[in-house]
Design a protein around this motif. Structure first.
Motif, PDB file in Angstrom:
ATOM      1  N   GLU A 469       0.655  -1.084   0.429  1.00 58.86           N
ATOM      2  CA  GLU A 469      -0.186  -0.002   0.240  1.00 58.86           C
ATOM      3  C   GLU A 469       0.334   1.422   0.239  1.00 58.86           C
ATOM      4  O   GLU A 469       1.721   0.985   0.861  1.00 58.86           O
ATOM      5  CB  GLU A 469      -0.975   0.117   1.468  1.00 58.86           C
ATOM      6  CG  GLU A 469      -2.176  -1.447   1.101  1.00 58.86           C
ATOM      7  CD  GLU A 469      -3.305  -0.871   0.513  1.00 58.86           C
ATOM      8  OE1 GLU A 469      -3.328  -0.132  -0.747  1.00 58.86           O
ATOM      9  OE2 GLU A 469      -3.777  -2.350   0.589  1.00 58.86           O
ATOM     10  N   LEU A 470       0.670   1.895  -0.689  1.00 61.80           N
ATOM     11  CA  LEU A 470       1.267   3.449  -1.383  1.00 61.80           C
ATOM     12  C   LEU A 470       0.613   4.660  -0.322  1.00 61.80           C
ATOM     13  O   LEU A 470       0.478   4.783   1.366  1.00 61.80           O
ATOM     14  CB  LEU A 470       1.235   3.761  -2.444  1.00 61.80           C
ATOM     15  CG  LEU A 470       2.419   2.857  -2.983  1.00 61.80           C
ATOM     16  CD1 LEU A 470       2.724   3.611  -4.792  1.00 61.80           C
ATOM     17  CD2 LEU A 470       4.159   2.813  -2.339  1.00 61.80           C
ATOM     18  N   ASP A 471      -0.211   5.524  -0.917  1.00 60.46           N
ATOM     19  CA  ASP A 471      -1.482   6.444   0.278  1.00 60.46           C
ATOM     20  C   ASP A 471      -2.371   5.484   0.113  1.00 60.46           C
ATOM     21  O   ASP A 471      -3.604   6.189  -0.235  1.00 60.46           O
ATOM     22  CB  ASP A 471      -1.606   7.527  -0.974  1.00 60.46           C
ATOM     23  CG  ASP A 471      -1.572   8.887  -0.759  1.00 60.46           C
ATOM     24  OD1 ASP A 471      -1.906   8.442   1.159  1.00 60.46           O
ATOM     25  OD2 ASP A 471      -2.844   9.654  -0.923  1.00 60.46           O
ATOM     26  N   TYR A 472      -2.203   5.456   1.312  1.00 57.19           N
ATOM     27  CA  TYR A 472      -3.458   4.584   2.112  1.00 57.19           C
ATOM     28  C   TYR A 472      -4.503   5.074   3.101  1.00 57.19           C
ATOM     29  O   TYR A 472      -5.318   4.976   3.180  1.00 57.19           O
ATOM     30  CB  TYR A 472      -3.135   3.140   2.277  1.00 57.19           C
ATOM     31  CG  TYR A 472      -1.911   3.282   3.545  1.00 57.19           C
ATOM     32  CD1 TYR A 472      -2.329   3.569   5.369  1.00 57.19           C
ATOM     33  CD2 TYR A 472      -0.522   2.642   4.465  1.00 57.19           C
ATOM     34  CE1 TYR A 472      -1.667   4.907   6.250  1.00 57.19           C
ATOM     35  CE2 TYR A 472       0.335   3.241   4.727  1.00 57.19           C
ATOM     36  CZ  TYR A 472      -0.541   4.313   6.275  1.00 57.19           C
ATOM     37  OH  TYR A 472       0.814   4.125   7.398  1.00 57.19           O
ATOM     38  N   TRP A 473      -4.552   6.036   3.157  1.00 60.90           N
ATOM     39  CA  TRP A 473      -4.845   7.372   3.390  1.00 60.90           C
ATOM     40  C   TRP A 473      -5.514   8.281   2.558  1.00 60.90           C
ATOM     41  O   TRP A 473      -6.266   9.325   2.914  1.00 60.90           O
ATOM     42  CB  TRP A 473      -4.110   8.318   5.286  1.00 60.90           C
ATOM     43  CG  TRP A 473      -4.734   6.733   6.704  1.00 60.90           C
ATOM     44  CD1 TRP A 473      -5.939   6.503   5.972  1.00 60.90           C
ATOM     45  CD2 TRP A 473      -4.388   7.377   7.962  1.00 60.90           C
ATOM     46  NE1 TRP A 473      -6.174   5.911   7.922  1.00 60.90           N
ATOM     47  CE2 TRP A 473      -4.950   7.072   8.581  1.00 60.90           C
ATOM     48  CE3 TRP A 473      -3.338   7.447   8.181  1.00 60.90           C
ATOM     49  CZ2 TRP A 473      -4.459   6.705   9.923  1.00 60.90           C
ATOM     50  CZ3 TRP A 473      -2.982   8.330   9.422  1.00 60.90           C
ATOM     51  CH2 TRP A 473      -3.594   6.915  10.337  1.00 60.90           C
ATOM     52  N   PRO A 540      -6.782   8.108  -5.697  1.00 64.31           N
ATOM     53  CA  PRO A 540      -5.752   7.197  -4.569  1.00 64.31           C
ATOM     54  C   PRO A 540      -5.485   6.114  -5.410  1.00 64.31           C
ATOM     55  O   PRO A 540      -6.604   5.186  -6.158  1.00 64.31           O
ATOM     56  CB  PRO A 540      -5.729   7.495  -3.978  1.00 64.31           C
ATOM     57  CG  PRO A 540      -7.031   8.979  -3.410  1.00 64.31           C
ATOM     58  CD  PRO A 540      -8.090   8.030  -4.322  1.00 64.31           C
ATOM     59  N   SER A 541      -4.428   5.440  -5.209  1.00 61.20           N
ATOM     60  CA  SER A 541      -4.037   3.751  -6.091  1.00 61.20           C
ATOM     61  C   SER A 541      -4.775   2.743  -4.903  1.00 61.20           C
ATOM     62  O   SER A 541      -5.010   1.747  -5.296  1.00 61.20           O
ATOM     63  CB  SER A 541      -2.890   3.254  -5.778  1.00 61.20           C
ATOM     64  OG  SER A 541      -2.004   3.433  -5.094  1.00 61.20           O
ATOM     65  N   ARG A 542      -5.259   2.961  -3.604  1.00 65.13           N
ATOM     66  CA  ARG A 542      -6.094   2.482  -2.673  1.00 65.13           C
ATOM     67  C   ARG A 542      -6.761   1.798  -3.492  1.00 65.13           C
ATOM     68  O   ARG A 542      -7.965   2.241  -4.336  1.00 65.13           O
ATOM     69  CB  ARG A 542      -5.846   3.193  -1.614  1.00 65.13           C
ATOM     70  CG  ARG A 542      -7.072   2.066  -0.639  1.00 65.13           C
ATOM     71  CD  ARG A 542      -5.308   1.597   0.095  1.00 65.13           C
ATOM     72  NE  ARG A 542      -5.967   0.438   1.229  1.00 65.13           N
ATOM     73  CZ  ARG A 542      -6.649   0.368   2.841  1.00 65.13           C
ATOM     74  NH1 ARG A 542      -5.608   1.559   2.930  1.00 65.13           N
ATOM     75  NH2 ARG A 542      -6.946  -0.512   2.994  1.00 65.13           N
ATOM     76  N   PHE A 543      -7.619   0.320  -3.158  1.00 62.39           N
ATOM     77  CA  PHE A 543      -8.182  -0.404  -3.727  1.00 62.39           C
ATOM     78  C   PHE A 543      -8.511  -0.550  -5.058  1.00 62.39           C
ATOM     79  O   PHE A 543      -8.962  -1.597  -6.025  1.00 62.39           O
ATOM     80  CB  PHE A 543      -9.413   0.323  -4.041  1.00 62.39           C
ATOM     81  CG  PHE A 543      -9.823   1.176  -2.357  1.00 62.39           C
ATOM     82  CD1 PHE A 543     -10.023   0.249  -1.297  1.00 62.39           C
ATOM     83  CD2 PHE A 543     -10.052   2.745  -1.954  1.00 62.39           C
ATOM     84  CE1 PHE A 543     -10.050   0.612  -0.098  1.00 62.39           C
ATOM     85  CE2 PHE A 543     -10.398   2.637  -0.955  1.00 62.39           C
ATOM     86  CZ  PHE A 543     -10.310   2.004   0.225  1.00 62.39           C
ATOM     87  N   ILE A 544      -7.151  -0.360  -5.639  1.00 60.95           N
ATOM     88  CA  ILE A 544      -6.417  -1.173  -7.096  1.00 60.95           C
ATOM     89  C   ILE A 544      -5.786  -2.577  -6.640  1.00 60.95           C
ATOM     90  O   ILE A 544      -4.516  -2.472  -6.382  1.00 60.95           O
ATOM     91  CB  ILE A 544      -6.097  -0.773  -7.822  1.00 60.95           C
ATOM     92  CG1 ILE A 544      -6.327   1.001  -8.114  1.00 60.95           C
ATOM     93  CG2 ILE A 544      -5.445  -0.884  -9.181  1.00 60.95           C
ATOM     94  CD1 ILE A 544      -6.489   2.335  -8.680  1.00 60.95           C
ATOM     95  N   ARG A 545      -6.056  -3.642  -7.139  1.00 58.89           N
ATOM     96  CA  ARG A 545      -5.371  -4.984  -6.882  1.00 58.89           C
ATOM     97  C   ARG A 545      -4.030  -4.508  -7.626  1.00 58.89           C
ATOM     98  O   ARG A 545      -3.781  -4.000  -8.423  1.00 58.89           O
ATOM     99  CB  ARG A 545      -6.259  -5.876  -7.657  1.00 58.89           C
ATOM    100  CG  ARG A 545      -7.416  -6.387  -6.787  1.00 58.89           C
ATOM    101  CD  ARG A 545      -7.660  -7.928  -7.141  1.00 58.89           C
ATOM    102  NE  ARG A 545      -8.995  -8.121  -6.241  1.00 58.89           N
ATOM    103  CZ  ARG A 545      -7.883  -8.799  -5.269  1.00 58.89           C
ATOM    104  NH1 ARG A 545      -7.265  -9.002  -5.338  1.00 58.89           N
ATOM    105  NH2 ARG A 545      -8.805  -9.430  -4.561  1.00 58.89           N
TER     106      ARG A 545
END
Length: 742
Positions: A469-473, A540-545
């Motif tokens: 995870e990168l920018d998880y928030w 953001p990239s969060r939630f992308i596999r």
């Protein structure tokens, strides 16, 4: 003189006994505590020390002004406002207790409210409501706790090993992008870390002067432990540490026999521990409304909850998407190993390698205390296999003492070689700076997003992309909104528009009040991002596999702006003027599949890298029985986004429409490897085995489908059919009745 007079009053037989007893005590204490090292140092070192300290404070305050809003502030802001109302009403407004709340907000009450009460009160006095200015105040206040951490790690290192050790500790803190990043926007973990560190530091100070600690040190311990407990119930650990180390100190000074022989001193130690515990815990309760209602019962309830609190979310770890309650025990060690500066890793292991020398120089208790407050919580969490997520932010509280240990390790090395060359000290500082360069430069280049740092062992953030995870928030939502403002898309005189996003709270709170009413924020799940209409998307990239990210097919051609760190995309702004996919989704939902196919074909012709366009096309083609074309479209989606669940499901279903059971079975099994809880995959596997007359296997898969989706009507009917084939009409009727309820 007083000691001399006392001895002359004793008989000749008793006096030697007293002297013999005192000597080993002095040796034990010297062995246990050594000496603090306020060694003589040059004026230059003092100037460097205070200069770096000032630079670090300015850095933290500067980062606070540019950081974005984190997704969890949705909960914190709500709690903050309710806490202010609770205290302003003298406890009359009980909304902060969340008595009738069944949402996830109800867990707020299990946290102490010190930070939220302070920040909420300041914002209330300034007249700010949740928005950019409101959160700027919160972030500046958050940064002050980062400053507290900074001052303590520098002071602790300096007191134990001298000014140069303090300088090394500050450099290591500046080389900690994740700690710096969290220090300016994380109101849960950073105040707790500050209180935990402060309590441990002043416990160390008290131990040095037992059995009569200075009142300033005792007060510092009480305030630190209270701050930790007024943030999280886990602050109780500090009081436990105090009891443990006070007990060890007593035994070192007086031995086991001292419990009876020096009972007065034993009572003094007990009084210090009980008194500081009651004072610290009592102070913490003043900022924790829920615990105030029933201090012991509700504190225990909070401890029990967080000891077994399994937040179950999908996370990306080691390139694999998994549930947070199913992480391997190595999770925290891996995360620390790849996201901490090389200088910090080297310093910590150096302190372990030189442990005997550090003990000899600084005493057993100071060094063991540092190691204990660092390693014990980590070992306990790993032993309990506690659910962790979002990197290692839940372990931030043990990190400051890692920096102190690292400073001690490097300082020992410097002193070891000082006798050989006067350049040893500057050389060690130079080596630490060199090992820290990657982390220092990352923060300098990405001040608003320092918390996404990865070290060279992970290949930097480029190596971590698609693996962790990168920018998880979703902090990058701020840069996305600011770009839209700079481009004139968002401004006071604008027409109304809709922004679709996976982080609605972050985006909504970042909007300026001058145009906020003209913007509609639409929550969109990324893998269903065309199910609702929007003009611009912030994703953001969060939630992308992970496989999709590693495939280099994201960002897509719909992207009009990218937010990056070191050239790696963290978030995108998408623009969709045609809205072909959205129109197609609406048509498909209305049962107009041929028209939907036409729109989806327009979508993929213009945006061939849009996996959702291909998925929608496959879904529409399946609905009209065109299995061949659906299979082709699903394969196109998988070329863009490998392991995409929707595409795998549609591929398996397309094979079913072509009566190709073996390939359908393979595809659904693949889907279960990607998503082990996919109820529909289990259902169709059950159907395939039922057609093969392998009824037991079919039954087990139908049961799995119901386990993961208790409202899946088809699975109940599948089991009912199996019972009917077996002549068990009673159970068949029971399952058909259950199906009829859905």
């Amino acid at each position: 003189m007083a000691a001399k007079k006392k001895t002359t009053k004793k008989s000749g037989k008793k006096a030697p006994q007293k002297v013999a007893k005192a000597k080993p005590r002095r040796n034990w204490i010297a062995w246990a505590y050594g000496n603090e090292s306020e060694e003589a140092s040059s004026g230059t070192l003092h100037k460097v020390y205070y200069g770096l300290l000032a630079l670090s404070v300015v850095t933290l305050l500067g980062l606070a002004l540019v950081t974005g809003i984190n997704a969890d502030e949705k909960f914190q802001d709500d709690y903050s406002e309710k806490l202010v109302d609770y205290y302003a009403s003298g406890g009359g407004d009980k909304a902060a207790l969340y008595e009738d709340d069944t949402s996830s907000q109800r867990f707020n009450k299990f946290y102490g409210g010190f930070f939220e009460l302070v920040s909420g009160s300041v914002n209330r006095m300034l007249g700010y409501h949740p928005g950019p200015s409101y959160h700027r105040v919160r972030h500046l206040l958050n940064a002050l706790f980062g400053v507290l951490i900074l001052v303590i790690i520098a002071g602790w290192s300096r007191r134990m090993a001298g000014v140069r050790a303090g300088i090394l500790a500050i450099i290591l803190m500046l080389a900690s992008p994740r700690l710096l990043g969290h220090s300016v926007m994380n109101p849960k973990d950073i105040p707790f870390a500050a209180g935990y560190l402060m309590g441990a530091f002043y416990l160390y100070r008290c131990l040095l002067s037992m059995p009569r600690p200075r009142w300033q040190d005792a007060l510092g311990f009480v305030l630190g432990a209270a701050l930790a407990t007024a943030t999280r119930a886990g602050g109780i650990l500090i009081f436990c540490y105090s009891g443990l180390f006070l007990g060890i100190d007593f035994l070192l000074r007086y031995g086991v026999k001292g419990i009876a022989g020096e009972f007065k001193q034993f009572l003094t130690y007990a009084a210090y521990w009980i008194g500081s515990t009651l004072a610290g815990f009592g102070l913490a309760l003043l900022f924790w409304p829920y615990a105030l209602q029933a201090p012991l019962e509700h504190t225990k309830e909070a401890l029990d909850l967080f000891s077994n609190y399994a937040v179950r979310i999908i996370i990306l770890f080691g390139g694999e998407n998994m549930f947070s309650d199913g992480i391997p025990s190595s999770y925290p060690l891996v995360w620390l190993g790849i996201s901490v500066a090389l200088s910090v890793i080297a310093g910590f292991f150096l302190s372990l390698l030189t442990f005997p020398a550090l003990v000899k120089k600084h005493g057993v208790i100071p060094v063991v205390l540092l190691l204990f407050v660092t390693i014990f919580p980590l070992a306990y969490i790993m032993f309990k296999e506690s659910a962790l997520y979002d990197g290692w932010r839940q372990l931030l509280f043990i990190y400051p003492t890692v920096l102190v240990l690292g400073a001690l390790g490097f300082e020992y090395l410097a002193q070891r070689f000082t006798s050989r060359t006067k350049w040893a000290g500057p050389a060690i500082i130079g080596i630490v700076v060199l090992l820290s360069a990657d982390a220092l430069l990352f923060t300098a280049r990405n001040p608003a997003l320092a918390y996404v740092y990865f070290n060279p062992l992970a290949g930097g953030i480029k190596g971590a992309f698609g693996q962790y995870e990168l920018d998880y928030w979703g902090l990058s939502s701020r840069q996305a909104v600011e770009w839209m403002e700079d481009e004139g898309i968002l401004h006071p005189g604008m027409d109304t528009l809709t922004i679709g996003t996976t982080f609605p709270y972050n985006v909504r709170r970042q909007l300026d009040l001058s145009y906020k009413k003209k913007v509609k924020i639409q929550y969109i799940r990324y893998h269903r991002r065309f199910s609702e209409s929007w003009d611009y998307g912030i994703f953001p990239s969060r939630f992308i596999r992970g496989p999709h990210l590693r495939n280099n097919t994201w960002p897509t051609s719909k992207t009009v702006h990218r937010i990056e760190a070191n050239g790696v995309p963290l978030a995108v702004v998408e623009y969709d003027p045609d809205q072909f996919a959205m129109q197609a989704e609406a048509l498909l939902k209305a049962g107009q599949a041929p028209q939907a196919i036409q729109r989806f074909q327009q979508e993929v012709a213009k945006y061939p890298d849009n996996e959702q366009g291909w998925n929608g096309l496959a879904s529409a083609q399946v609905s009209i029985g065109d299995g061949d074309q659906a299979l082709t479209s699903a394969e196109k989606a998988l070329e863009i986004a490998p392991d995409n669940e929707t595409a795998l499901y549609l591929k398996g279903y397309a094979y079913l429409t072509k009566n190709n059971g073996p390939e359908a079975l393979n595809t659904f099994n693949h889907l279960l490897q990607v998503d082990p809880e996919n109820a529909m995959a289990y259902y169709w596997i059950g159907e395939i085995y039922k057609q093969r007359k392998e009824l037991e296997t079919a039954f087990n898969n139908f049961r799995k489908a119901i386990e993961y989706n208790p409202k899946l009507k088809q699975a109940y009917l599948g089991i009912a059919t199996i019972f009917e084939e077996q002549g068990d009409m009673e159970n068949a009727s029971r399952y058909r009745n259950a199906a009829a309820q859905f």
